[in-house]
Design a protein around this motif. Sequence first.
Motif, PDB file in Angstrom:
ATOM      1  N   GLY A  96     -13.262   2.828  -0.936  1.00 48.01           N
ATOM      2  CA  GLY A  96     -13.157   2.522   0.488  1.00 48.01           C
ATOM      3  C   GLY A  96     -11.877   3.064   1.096  1.00 48.01           C
ATOM      4  O   GLY A  96     -11.077   3.744   0.462  1.00 48.01           O
ATOM      5  N   ILE A  97     -11.678   2.728   2.355  1.00 45.51           N
ATOM      6  CA  ILE A  97     -10.510   3.205   3.092  1.00 45.51           C
ATOM      7  C   ILE A  97      -9.223   2.586   2.557  1.00 45.51           C
ATOM      8  O   ILE A  97      -8.170   3.227   2.559  1.00 45.51           O
ATOM      9  CB  ILE A  97     -10.681   2.940   4.601  1.00 45.51           C
ATOM     10  CG1 ILE A  97      -9.569   3.618   5.411  1.00 45.51           C
ATOM     11  CG2 ILE A  97     -10.676   1.453   4.898  1.00 45.51           C
ATOM     12  CD1 ILE A  97      -9.700   5.093   5.458  1.00 45.51           C
ATOM     13  N   GLY A  98      -9.263   1.356   2.071  1.00 44.56           N
ATOM     14  CA  GLY A  98      -8.070   0.698   1.543  1.00 44.56           C
ATOM     15  C   GLY A  98      -7.493   1.427   0.338  1.00 44.56           C
ATOM     16  O   GLY A  98      -6.277   1.573   0.213  1.00 44.56           O
ATOM     17  N   GLU A  99      -8.364   1.884  -0.530  1.00 46.25           N
ATOM     18  CA  GLU A  99      -7.906   2.604  -1.721  1.00 46.25           C
ATOM     19  C   GLU A  99      -7.255   3.932  -1.352  1.00 46.25           C
ATOM     20  O   GLU A  99      -6.237   4.321  -1.922  1.00 46.25           O
ATOM     21  CB  GLU A  99      -9.070   2.852  -2.683  1.00 46.25           C
ATOM     22  CG  GLU A  99      -9.583   1.597  -3.345  1.00 46.25           C
ATOM     23  CD  GLU A  99     -10.597   0.849  -2.500  1.00 46.25           C
ATOM     24  OE1 GLU A  99     -10.971   1.344  -1.424  1.00 46.25           O
ATOM     25  OE2 GLU A  99     -11.014  -0.238  -2.917  1.00 46.25           O
ATOM     26  N   LEU A 100      -7.848   4.619  -0.387  1.00 42.10           N
ATOM     27  CA  LEU A 100      -7.263   5.881   0.060  1.00 42.10           C
ATOM     28  C   LEU A 100      -5.920   5.675   0.750  1.00 42.10           C
ATOM     29  O   LEU A 100      -4.977   6.435   0.532  1.00 42.10           O
ATOM     30  CB  LEU A 100      -8.229   6.613   0.995  1.00 42.10           C
ATOM     31  CG  LEU A 100      -9.462   7.213   0.332  1.00 42.10           C
ATOM     32  CD1 LEU A 100     -10.395   7.775   1.386  1.00 42.10           C
ATOM     33  CD2 LEU A 100      -9.071   8.272  -0.673  1.00 42.10           C
ATOM     34  N   LEU A 101      -5.838   4.632   1.568  1.00 42.87           N
ATOM     35  CA  LEU A 101      -4.567   4.333   2.226  1.00 42.87           C
ATOM     36  C   LEU A 101      -3.494   3.960   1.217  1.00 42.87           C
ATOM     37  O   LEU A 101      -2.325   4.324   1.374  1.00 42.87           O
ATOM     38  CB  LEU A 101      -4.750   3.213   3.250  1.00 42.87           C
ATOM     39  CG  LEU A 101      -5.504   3.580   4.516  1.00 42.87           C
ATOM     40  CD1 LEU A 101      -5.735   2.342   5.374  1.00 42.87           C
ATOM     41  CD2 LEU A 101      -4.759   4.635   5.285  1.00 42.87           C
ATOM     42  N   PHE A 102      -3.877   3.240   0.165  1.00 38.35           N
ATOM     43  CA  PHE A 102      -2.916   2.876  -0.875  1.00 38.35           C
ATOM     44  C   PHE A 102      -2.438   4.114  -1.621  1.00 38.35           C
ATOM     45  O   PHE A 102      -1.241   4.289  -1.852  1.00 38.35           O
ATOM     46  CB  PHE A 102      -3.535   1.869  -1.850  1.00 38.35           C
ATOM     47  CG  PHE A 102      -2.631   1.481  -2.973  1.00 38.35           C
ATOM     48  CD1 PHE A 102      -1.426   0.850  -2.740  1.00 38.35           C
ATOM     49  CD2 PHE A 102      -2.980   1.751  -4.277  1.00 38.35           C
ATOM     50  CE1 PHE A 102      -0.582   0.497  -3.780  1.00 38.35           C
ATOM     51  CE2 PHE A 102      -2.151   1.396  -5.327  1.00 38.35           C
ATOM     52  CZ  PHE A 102      -0.948   0.768  -5.076  1.00 38.35           C
ATOM     53  N   LEU A 103      -3.346   4.989  -1.975  1.00 41.91           N
ATOM     54  CA  LEU A 103      -2.987   6.195  -2.715  1.00 41.91           C
ATOM     55  C   LEU A 103      -2.104   7.114  -1.875  1.00 41.91           C
ATOM     56  O   LEU A 103      -1.013   7.516  -2.292  1.00 41.91           O
ATOM     57  CB  LEU A 103      -4.247   6.930  -3.167  1.00 41.91           C
ATOM     58  CG  LEU A 103      -4.034   8.226  -3.936  1.00 41.91           C
ATOM     59  CD1 LEU A 103      -3.320   7.953  -5.245  1.00 41.91           C
ATOM     60  CD2 LEU A 103      -5.356   8.897  -4.197  1.00 41.91           C
ATOM     61  N   PHE A 104      -2.554   7.443  -0.677  1.00 41.44           N
ATOM     62  CA  PHE A 104      -1.788   8.356   0.164  1.00 41.44           C
ATOM     63  C   PHE A 104      -0.531   7.696   0.730  1.00 41.44           C
ATOM     64  O   PHE A 104       0.489   8.354   0.927  1.00 41.44           O
ATOM     65  CB  PHE A 104      -2.656   8.927   1.276  1.00 41.44           C
ATOM     66  CG  PHE A 104      -3.711   9.859   0.775  1.00 41.44           C
ATOM     67  CD1 PHE A 104      -3.379  10.912  -0.067  1.00 41.44           C
ATOM     68  CD2 PHE A 104      -5.034   9.680   1.113  1.00 41.44           C
ATOM     69  CE1 PHE A 104      -4.352  11.776  -0.544  1.00 41.44           C
ATOM     70  CE2 PHE A 104      -6.014  10.537   0.640  1.00 41.44           C
ATOM     71  CZ  PHE A 104      -5.675  11.588  -0.193  1.00 41.44           C
ATOM     72  N   GLY A 105      -0.606   6.400   1.004  1.00 38.03           N
ATOM     73  CA  GLY A 105       0.579   5.691   1.487  1.00 38.03           C
ATOM     74  C   GLY A 105       1.671   5.616   0.440  1.00 38.03           C
ATOM     75  O   GLY A 105       2.855   5.764   0.749  1.00 38.03           O
ATOM     76  N   GLY A 106       1.295   5.398  -0.821  1.00 40.69           N
ATOM     77  CA  GLY A 106       2.284   5.379  -1.897  1.00 40.69           C
ATOM     78  C   GLY A 106       2.915   6.739  -2.110  1.00 40.69           C
ATOM     79  O   GLY A 106       4.126   6.851  -2.322  1.00 40.69           O
ATOM     80  N   MET A 107       2.098   7.776  -2.056  1.00 45.79           N
ATOM     81  CA  MET A 107       2.653   9.127  -2.193  1.00 45.79           C
ATOM     82  C   MET A 107       3.540   9.459  -0.996  1.00 45.79           C
ATOM     83  O   MET A 107       4.593  10.089  -1.145  1.00 45.79           O
ATOM     84  CB  MET A 107       1.533  10.153  -2.338  1.00 45.79           C
ATOM     85  CG  MET A 107       0.835  10.081  -3.685  1.00 45.79           C
ATOM     86  SD  MET A 107      -0.303  11.420  -3.989  1.00 45.79           S
ATOM     87  CE  MET A 107      -1.646  11.023  -2.906  1.00 45.79           C
ATOM     88  N   GLY A 108       3.130   9.034   0.177  1.00 49.05           N
ATOM     89  CA  GLY A 108       3.960   9.251   1.360  1.00 49.05           C
ATOM     90  C   GLY A 108       5.283   8.504   1.272  1.00 49.05           C
ATOM     91  O   GLY A 108       6.324   9.020   1.685  1.00 49.05           O
ATOM     92  N   ALA A 109       5.260   7.292   0.726  1.00 47.64           N
ATOM     93  CA  ALA A 109       6.501   6.532   0.546  1.00 47.64           C
ATOM     94  C   ALA A 109       7.448   7.258  -0.405  1.00 47.64           C
ATOM     95  O   ALA A 109       8.658   7.285  -0.179  1.00 47.64           O
ATOM     96  CB  ALA A 109       6.187   5.138   0.015  1.00 47.64           C
ATOM     97  N   ALA A 110       6.898   7.862  -1.450  1.00 46.31           N
ATOM     98  CA  ALA A 110       7.745   8.613  -2.379  1.00 46.31           C
ATOM     99  C   ALA A 110       8.370   9.819  -1.695  1.00 46.31           C
ATOM    100  O   ALA A 110       9.561  10.103  -1.875  1.00 46.31           O
ATOM    101  CB  ALA A 110       6.922   9.056  -3.590  1.00 46.31           C
ATOM    102  N   VAL A 111       7.596  10.511  -0.888  1.00 48.01           N
ATOM    103  CA  VAL A 111       8.123  11.680  -0.175  1.00 48.01           C
ATOM    104  C   VAL A 111       9.179  11.259   0.846  1.00 48.01           C
ATOM    105  O   VAL A 111      10.236  11.896   0.961  1.00 48.01           O
ATOM    106  CB  VAL A 111       6.975  12.463   0.499  1.00 48.01           C
ATOM    107  CG1 VAL A 111       7.508  13.516   1.446  1.00 48.01           C
ATOM    108  CG2 VAL A 111       6.084  13.087  -0.552  1.00 48.01           C
TER     109      VAL A 111
END
Length: 124
Positions: A96-111
């Motif tokens: 779902g959208i939550g999993e994608l937001l978690f994945l991309f949001g975590g990578m974005g936080a690292a960047v």
Amino acid sequence: MSTAPASAPAPAVRYALYAGLLVLGALVGTAGALVQAAWFPLGLLLALLATAALFYGGMRATGNQLGLAAPAGGWLVAVIVLSLGRPEGDGLFGGGIGELLFLFGGMGAAVICTTVSRLPQGSS
């Protein structure tokens, strides 16, 4: 009266700190994967805040970018392994959208944490 600058920790202590941050990153990634789905949308916000805090805290604690890369690597490995699922078809992420937001949001936080410069020192 001047204070001497703090000496750098021994290499063994630094490596142990990086290993601890790697394991902590994997734990935060695993916990975030569970929480973001259980309490959507507040769980997603909590998981992303914990992820960003770990990344930034690791960088500030070690004083270099490797302090960010270690927990980010553990986080990414845990999230990728959990998203693969098992041969029987069971998976932790439902797609779902939550999993994608978690994945991309975590990578974005690292960047974001990587590109953030040091906080300016107060004028004395």
